[in-house]
Design a protein around this motif. Structure first.
Motif, PDB file in Angstrom:
ATOM      1  N   LEU A   1     -57.067 -72.457 135.613  1.00 13.99           N
ATOM      2  CA  LEU A   1     -58.262 -73.230 135.375  1.00 13.99           C
ATOM      3  C   LEU A   1     -58.653 -73.224 133.854  1.00 13.99           C
ATOM      4  N   PRO A   2     -59.692 -73.575 133.488  1.00 11.99           N
ATOM      5  CA  PRO A   2     -60.145 -73.434 132.262  1.00 11.99           C
ATOM      6  C   PRO A   2     -60.628 -72.074 131.975  1.00 11.99           C
ATOM      7  N   TRP A   3     -60.373 -71.728 130.720  1.00 13.27           N
ATOM      8  CA  TRP A   3     -60.244 -70.062 130.281  1.00 13.27           C
ATOM      9  C   TRP A   3     -61.771 -69.464 130.830  1.00 13.27           C
TER      10      TRP A   3
ATOM     11  N   GLU B   1     -50.177 -73.279 137.571  1.00 16.60           N
ATOM     12  CA  GLU B   1     -51.440 -73.965 137.089  1.00 16.60           C
ATOM     13  C   GLU B   1     -52.484 -73.035 136.439  1.00 16.60           C
TER      14      GLU B   1
ATOM     15  N   GLN C   1     -63.381 -69.956 133.452  1.00 18.25           N
ATOM     16  CA  GLN C   1     -63.118 -69.710 134.911  1.00 18.25           C
ATOM     17  C   GLN C   1     -62.048 -68.707 135.294  1.00 18.25           C
TER      18      GLN C   1
ATOM     19  N   LEU D   1     -53.110 -77.357 133.403  1.00 15.65           N
ATOM     20  CA  LEU D   1     -54.745 -77.058 133.446  1.00 15.65           C
ATOM     21  C   LEU D   1     -55.179 -78.119 134.486  1.00 15.65           C
ATOM     22  N   ARG D   2     -56.041 -77.365 135.199  1.00 19.27           N
ATOM     23  CA  ARG D   2     -56.761 -77.968 136.290  1.00 19.27           C
ATOM     24  C   ARG D   2     -58.301 -77.904 136.135  1.00 19.27           C
ATOM     25  N   THR D   3     -59.015 -78.936 136.166  1.00 15.38           N
ATOM     26  CA  THR D   3     -60.466 -78.713 135.749  1.00 15.38           C
ATOM     27  C   THR D   3     -61.353 -78.613 137.235  1.00 15.38           C
ATOM     28  N   SER D   4     -60.767 -79.022 138.243  1.00 15.69           N
ATOM     29  CA  SER D   4     -61.400 -78.469 139.498  1.00 15.69           C
ATOM     30  C   SER D   4     -61.040 -77.391 140.101  1.00 15.69           C
ATOM     31  N   THR D   5     -61.922 -76.576 140.364  1.00 21.74           N
ATOM     32  CA  THR D   5     -61.837 -75.246 140.950  1.00 21.74           C
ATOM     33  C   THR D   5     -61.750 -75.352 142.390  1.00 21.74           C
TER      34      THR D   5
END
Length: 433
Positions: free
Chosen positions: A29-31, A27, A33, A11-15
């Motif tokens: 993104l949050p679902w 990797e 995104q 999981l990567r929280t920065s887009t």
């Protein structure tokens, strides 16, 4: 410890917002995104995936549905390691029209014959994939260097050009409306910015559709759009499947398209590898098998042949988001859309003049993309072998040069493809001792 078949997506929280970080294939993104990116990829593939079946007389709703199924199948075959979306291939259009004698309007009455040929192509494609899995890709790169692949891709667009022009030459209004559509697409391509510019085909088509409706339904200048079918169509329903018919001549004519698909897919995967900084050669064979099986499955139920999509590679280049889970989301969305007859009815209302204008642009872009392969790979046209290979291939394809041997007939695209490969091999300089 052996690596798992599928990656463990971190999981990567920065887009990646155009200035942000790269999201790698393994990797996510949050679902929310990831879902948004899936929508973007559906929109990116939509124009071409719908246009190709319309030009061949296939059901575009089913083509969207099978693009989702095919993408999921591809995802499984490559173990979620190669980010790609599979949509309708334009390589089939000319030969499908030839074997089915399609008139250019409505559903193709000889759809089954074309489907049998598409399945044959898928089988050859998958077998090539198995061979690549066994011995690698070097032999493909030797047989089809950039001068050959560029010429073959260019020929596809040039061979289809007469179909687009003929389709909008029925009356004066359609001819002018087709040119108006070209201007709409060109205006979006030049003056729009960001993702809107990436969707030039879809946005341009929508603009031309609105203009056509205003001129016909509003001002009474041409054949009006009939929205009755849209009103009467159900929101949800099972896609309309069709059965293939296996005829040897049609299968023999369409099977060689596998060579074109191999060259196309090879280039796409090389492009993704360059963007991600990963060596994807070890997945090349599995990618070919996945694409081949997806084509077989699609053709078995009435869908088009499929291929990996440059449109979606473009989206990845813009967003820097390469997570393969995004394509799972996009595939699921396409499958859901395939269960909506009303969505399919809307697609069927696209006027022939608008469709023809978009075709002129798309076929032209295909032809130019062949030249782009030459430029990007610095093909040396001061070398007479490259010059002869490219020159002969372009004329054979654009002129639809056809070879017949008994009942077997090889059309312009097939003749040009094999001609390019054979010419390049024959004209190879001999080593002197």
């Amino acid at each position: 410890m052996a690596a798992s078949y599928f990656p463990k997506w971190r999981l990567r929280t920065s887009t990646a917002d155009g200035q942000g970080q790269v999201i790698a294939t393994d990797e996510r993104l949050p679902w929310p995104q990831t879902f948004a990116m899936g929508i973007q990829h559906v929109v990116a593939m939509f124009g071409s995936t719908v246009l190709a079946p319309l030009l061949m007389g296939f059901d575009p709703n089913l083509a969207i549905f099978m693009s989702g199924i095919g993408t999921m199948l591809f995802f499984v075959l490559v173990g979620g390691r190669v980010p790609s979306y599979l949509g309708s291939s334009f390589s089939f259009i000319g030969l499908v029209i030839a074997v089915s004698a399609y008139g250019g309007h409505g559903l193709n009455p000889n759809l089954g014959v074309a489907l049998g040929g598409i399945i044959a192509c898928g089988v050859v494609y998958a077998l090539i994939g198995l061979l690549v899995m066994a011995i690698g890709t070097r032999w493909i790169e030797t047989l089809m260097p950039p001068v050959v692949t560029g010429a073959v891709v260019a020929v596809i667009g040039l061979n289809l050009a007469p179909i687009a022009v003929k389709g909008v030459s029925g009356n004066n209004f359609d001819s002018w409306m087709a040119l108006g559509t070209v201007l709409c697409v060109g205006g979006v391509a030049v003056f729009a910015r960001g993702m809107l510019q990436r969707l030039l085909i879809l946005v341009g088509l929508m603009l031309a559709y609105v203009i056509y409706a205003l001129l016909t339904n509003g001002a009474g200048l041409g054949k009006p759009i009939d929205f009755g079918t849209v009103a009467n169509a159900a929101w949800f329903g099972i896609p309309h499947f069709s059965a293939p018919v296996f005829k040897a001549d049609a299968m023999a004519l369409l099977a060689p398209i596998a060579i074109i698909l191999v060259a196309e897919n090879l280039g796409h995967i090389k492009a993704v590898a360059a963007m991600t900084g990963q060596n994807l050669d070890k997945y090349m064979g599995r990618a070919f098998v996945g694409d081949g099986l997806a084509t077989i499955v699609s053709g078995s139920v009435g869908g088009t042949g499929v291929t990996t999509y440059a449109e979606n590679i473009g989206v990845m280049a813009v967003t820097k988001i390469y997570s393969t889970l995004v394509f799972v989301v996009a595939a699921c969305m396409a499958i859901v859309l395939g269960f909506s007859p009303k969505f399919g009815a809307v697609i069927q209302t696209i006027p022939g003049a608008v469709l023809g204008g978009v075709s002129i642009v798309v076929f032209g872009l295909i032809a130019v993309s062949g030249a782009r392969i030459w430029v990007e790979n610095k093909v040396d046209f001061s070398n007479n072998r490259n010059l002869i290979v490219a020159a002969v291939t372009l004329v054979l394809g654009a002129g639809d040069f056809t070879l017949k041997l008994g009942q077997f007939s090889l059309g312009g695209i097939g003749t040009a493809t094999f001609g390019a490969i054979i010419l390049h091999a024959i004209l190879r300089p001999r080593k002197t001792t």
